[in-house]
Design a protein around this motif. Structure first.
Motif, PDB file in Angstrom:
ATOM      1  N   HIS A 188     -42.439 -12.650 -56.398  1.00 18.40           N
ATOM      2  CA  HIS A 188     -41.540 -11.544 -56.075  1.00 18.40           C
ATOM      3  C   HIS A 188     -40.469 -12.003 -55.084  1.00 18.40           C
ATOM      4  N   PHE A 189     -39.216 -11.723 -55.374  1.00 13.52           N
ATOM      5  CA  PHE A 189     -38.131 -11.956 -54.432  1.00 13.52           C
ATOM      6  C   PHE A 189     -37.649 -10.599 -53.923  1.00 13.52           C
ATOM      7  N   ILE A 190     -37.637 -10.407 -52.618  1.00 13.48           N
ATOM      8  CA  ILE A 190     -37.157  -9.143 -52.053  1.00 13.48           C
ATOM      9  C   ILE A 190     -35.833  -9.396 -51.358  1.00 13.48           C
ATOM     10  N   ILE A 191     -34.795  -8.708 -51.830  1.00 16.13           N
ATOM     11  CA  ILE A 191     -33.419  -9.000 -51.419  1.00 16.13           C
ATOM     12  C   ILE A 191     -32.693  -7.711 -51.054  1.00 16.13           C
ATOM     13  N   GLY A 192     -31.981  -7.752 -49.931  1.00 11.88           N
ATOM     14  CA  GLY A 192     -31.250  -6.553 -49.518  1.00 11.88           C
ATOM     15  C   GLY A 192     -29.794  -6.788 -49.193  1.00 11.88           C
ATOM     16  N   THR A 193     -29.427  -8.028 -48.808  1.00 13.52           N
ATOM     17  CA  THR A 193     -28.049  -8.321 -48.419  1.00 13.52           C
ATOM     18  C   THR A 193     -27.435  -9.345 -49.357  1.00 13.52           C
ATOM     19  N   ARG A 194     -26.109  -9.438 -49.304  1.00 16.61           N
ATOM     20  CA  ARG A 194     -25.417 -10.411 -50.139  1.00 16.61           C
ATOM     21  C   ARG A 194     -25.834 -11.831 -49.791  1.00 16.61           C
ATOM     22  N   ALA A 195     -25.949 -12.121 -48.489  1.00  4.96           N
ATOM     23  CA  ALA A 195     -26.333 -13.474 -48.081  1.00  4.96           C
ATOM     24  C   ALA A 195     -27.704 -13.841 -48.635  1.00  4.96           C
ATOM     25  N   GLN A 196     -28.618 -12.884 -48.633  1.00  2.87           N
ATOM     26  CA  GLN A 196     -29.945 -13.140 -49.185  1.00  2.87           C
ATOM     27  C   GLN A 196     -29.865 -13.397 -50.690  1.00  2.87           C
ATOM     28  N   LEU A 197     -29.043 -12.642 -51.367  1.00  2.00           N
ATOM     29  CA  LEU A 197     -28.879 -12.847 -52.806  1.00  2.00           C
ATOM     30  C   LEU A 197     -28.333 -14.244 -53.085  1.00  2.00           C
ATOM     31  N   PHE A 198     -27.294 -14.640 -52.331  1.00  7.25           N
ATOM     32  CA  PHE A 198     -26.735 -15.978 -52.512  1.00  7.25           C
ATOM     33  C   PHE A 198     -27.814 -17.052 -52.352  1.00  7.25           C
ATOM     34  N   LYS A 199     -28.554 -16.965 -51.251  1.00 10.14           N
ATOM     35  CA  LYS A 199     -29.453 -18.056 -50.889  1.00 10.14           C
ATOM     36  C   LYS A 199     -30.762 -18.053 -51.671  1.00 10.14           C
ATOM     37  N   MET A 200     -31.105 -16.914 -52.280  1.00 12.99           N
ATOM     38  CA  MET A 200     -32.321 -16.853 -53.092  1.00 12.99           C
ATOM     39  C   MET A 200     -32.021 -17.127 -54.573  1.00 12.99           C
ATOM     40  N   THR A 201     -30.770 -16.983 -54.959  1.00 14.83           N
ATOM     41  CA  THR A 201     -30.404 -17.159 -56.359  1.00 14.83           C
ATOM     42  C   THR A 201     -30.852 -18.496 -56.942  1.00 14.83           C
ATOM     43  N   PRO A 202     -30.607 -19.638 -56.282  1.00 10.46           N
ATOM     44  CA  PRO A 202     -31.030 -20.906 -56.889  1.00 10.46           C
ATOM     45  C   PRO A 202     -32.531 -20.971 -57.163  1.00 10.46           C
ATOM     46  N   ALA A 203     -33.342 -20.375 -56.287  1.00  7.48           N
ATOM     47  CA  ALA A 203     -34.792 -20.365 -56.513  1.00  7.48           C
ATOM     48  C   ALA A 203     -35.148 -19.469 -57.695  1.00  7.48           C
ATOM     49  N   MET A 204     -34.461 -18.332 -57.813  1.00  7.28           N
ATOM     50  CA  MET A 204     -34.707 -17.446 -58.949  1.00  7.28           C
ATOM     51  C   MET A 204     -34.317 -18.131 -60.259  1.00  7.28           C
ATOM     52  N   LEU A 205     -33.177 -18.810 -60.261  1.00  5.47           N
ATOM     53  CA  LEU A 205     -32.737 -19.522 -61.466  1.00  5.47           C
ATOM     54  C   LEU A 205     -33.695 -20.664 -61.810  1.00  5.47           C
ATOM     55  N   HIS A 236     -50.642 -13.717 -56.048  1.00  5.83           N
ATOM     56  CA  HIS A 236     -49.200 -13.469 -56.143  1.00  5.83           C
ATOM     57  C   HIS A 236     -48.540 -13.766 -54.794  1.00  5.83           C
ATOM     58  N   ILE A 237     -47.210 -13.821 -54.802  1.00  7.95           N
ATOM     59  CA  ILE A 237     -46.509 -14.134 -53.556  1.00  7.95           C
ATOM     60  C   ILE A 237     -45.173 -13.391 -53.475  1.00  7.95           C
ATOM     61  N   VAL A 238     -44.833 -12.967 -52.266  1.00 16.90           N
ATOM     62  CA  VAL A 238     -43.558 -12.317 -51.965  1.00 16.90           C
ATOM     63  C   VAL A 238     -42.692 -13.301 -51.192  1.00 16.90           C
ATOM     64  N   LEU A 239     -41.457 -13.489 -51.626  1.00 14.75           N
ATOM     65  CA  LEU A 239     -40.503 -14.316 -50.889  1.00 14.75           C
ATOM     66  C   LEU A 239     -39.504 -13.412 -50.182  1.00 14.75           C
ATOM     67  N   THR A 240     -39.405 -13.576 -48.874  1.00 14.56           N
ATOM     68  CA  THR A 240     -38.440 -12.811 -48.085  1.00 14.56           C
ATOM     69  C   THR A 240     -37.594 -13.801 -47.304  1.00 14.56           C
ATOM     70  N   HIS A 241     -36.332 -13.513 -47.152  1.00 15.39           N
ATOM     71  CA  HIS A 241     -35.397 -14.531 -46.655  1.00 15.39           C
ATOM     72  C   HIS A 241     -34.711 -14.157 -45.341  1.00 15.39           C
ATOM     73  N   GLY A 242     -34.583 -15.136 -44.455  1.00 20.69           N
ATOM     74  CA  GLY A 242     -33.645 -15.040 -43.347  1.00 20.69           C
ATOM     75  C   GLY A 242     -34.070 -14.209 -42.168  1.00 20.69           C
ATOM     76  N   ASP A 243     -33.129 -13.366 -41.696  1.00 22.77           N
ATOM     77  CA  ASP A 243     -33.342 -12.666 -40.418  1.00 22.77           C
ATOM     78  C   ASP A 243     -32.800 -11.241 -40.407  1.00 22.77           C
ATOM     79  N   THR A 244     -32.691 -10.623 -41.584  1.00 20.62           N
ATOM     80  CA  THR A 244     -32.186  -9.253 -41.643  1.00 20.62           C
ATOM     81  C   THR A 244     -33.326  -8.249 -41.529  1.00 20.62           C
ATOM     82  N   ASN A 245     -32.989  -6.981 -41.485  1.00 23.61           N
ATOM     83  CA  ASN A 245     -34.027  -5.950 -41.488  1.00 23.61           C
ATOM     84  C   ASN A 245     -34.774  -5.939 -42.811  1.00 23.61           C
ATOM     85  N   THR A 246     -34.099  -6.267 -43.898  1.00 23.51           N
ATOM     86  CA  THR A 246     -34.769  -6.402 -45.186  1.00 23.51           C
ATOM     87  C   THR A 246     -35.838  -7.487 -45.130  1.00 23.51           C
ATOM     88  N   THR A 247     -35.574  -8.553 -44.381  1.00 25.49           N
ATOM     89  CA  THR A 247     -36.539  -9.649 -44.231  1.00 25.49           C
ATOM     90  C   THR A 247     -37.881  -9.124 -43.730  1.00 25.49           C
TER      91      THR A 247
END
Length: 362
Positions: free
Chosen positions: A3-20, A96-107
């Protein structure tokens, strides 16, 4: 399931390569949209060739760009925690595993969703620290909370890895940040950019951090620095939704628009922003991802911050201004001393991440 949990544009950018990479390997994966940011999200998905979110936690037609909207978003996300198992479509537990990115509140919310369902939690871009609780705020606090909620740590380098050694869990050294993978993809697809740039020399000003935009004195210092740069160059200033709102609220709109060398633009799609920074003389920014990206490009960077949680480029391509005018002036007057050749490393952080979690997607 991954699972990838994404809330901001920066998170989408940086998680995209792993999703692909998950898609390329035929692994089972899905992504959850927290909708902390919304503006240009659909365009970003199209650029990277990603599918729509499998689940949206906060279904609204705006984003957390004002304090009132941010509080509403926080309230909706908090209520959403009750439905954590539904958010993860029932794929919960140790398989299963959840991937959360960075330092936002979504993180933080992403990590909580994992922990509440007893699902593994990987913190991507883990271990970065400013060692100053209130700078940047709330990012440093978000990181510390997420460290304690995670049991997998994807750290971009030895320094970051060392910062999470006291926490229990699996540590992965990705060598570099996934921003390197994003940049590589962007440069390969730069012909998709549609932005019209000045024919004369220009610089880019990008500011979006809470501590800068919600402090009139700090925002004014940034404008004063940018106005000095504007005496020599055109200044392209993309407006994040929160930036645009604060320009109006703090009464800076007329000041900016009356300067013929300021070029205000709406928030730029990734390919257009990348083209702008590649062709600029230098960049003035308070973005951590920008700092990394510009280091890899070898682009002179003036950091509009007091502290940074990243080491990339410091003393080479990047100067930490602390919003001191004389420091900024010295950079602008002699920015070419910070110009370096692009970094050429055959490192693929996203592949390292997927290698470490592929068992959860099989």
């Amino acid at each position: 399931m991954i699972h990838f949990i994404i809330g901001t544009r920066a998170q989408l950018f940086k998680m995209t390569p792993a999703m692909l990479e998950c898609e390329k390997r035929g692994l089972e994966w899905r992504w959850v949209y927290a909708a902390q940011h919304r503006d240009t999200f659909d365009q970003t998905l199209k650029f990277f060739g990603l599918p729509p979110a499998d689940y949206t936690v906060v279904d609204w037609d705006t984003e957390a760009k004002t304090i009132s909207k941010f509080l509403y978003w926080m309230w909706k996300m908090t209520l959403g925690l009750v439905h954590s198992k539904k958010i993860l479509a029932g794929y919960t537990g140790k398989k299963h595993i959840v991937l959360t990115h960075g330092d936002t509140n979504t993180t933080v919310f992403g990590a909580l969703i994992g922990r509440l369902t007893r699902t593994n939690v990987m913190h991507v871009e883990s271990g970065l620290r400013s060692f100053n609780i209130f700078n940047p705020f709330p990012e440093e606090i978000n990181r510390l909370i997420t460290f304690r909620l995670s049991n997998y740590y994807a750290c971009p380098g030895d320094w970051a890895l060392g910062n999470v050694q006291k926490f229990k869990g699996v540590k992965i050294n990705t060598l570099q940040n996934t921003q390197m993978d994003v940049l590589r993809y962007g440069l390969e697809n730069l012909e998709k950019a549609t932005i019209t740039l000045p024919k004369t020399k220009f610089v880019v000003l990008s500011t979006h951090r809470f501590e800068n935009l919600y402090n009139k004195q700090r925002f004014e210092k940034i404008l004063t620095i940018a106005e000095y740069a504007a005496k020599k160059y055109k200044v392209i200033m993309p407006q994040h939704p929160v930036t645009e709102g604060q320009i109006d609220k703090l009464g800076f709109r007329q000041r900016i628009e009356s300067n013929k060398n300021f070029i205000l633009m709406p928030r730029l799609e990734y390919e257009n922003y990348l083209k702008a920074i590649v062709e600029s003389e230098f960049v003035m920014t308070d973005g951590g991802g920008n700092q990394e990206e510009l280091y890899h490009l070898g682009k002179p960077t003036l950091l509009l911050r007091n502290e940074t949680e990243r080491k990339e480029g410091l003393g080479k391509t990047a100067l930490l201004s602390k919003l001191d005018f004389e420091t900024a002036k010295s950079f602008i007057d002699d920015y070419k001393r910070y110009q370096h050749s692009p970094v050429k490393e055959k490192v693929y952080p996203s592949k390292i991440i997927v290698d470490s979690i592929k068992e959860f997607g099989q």
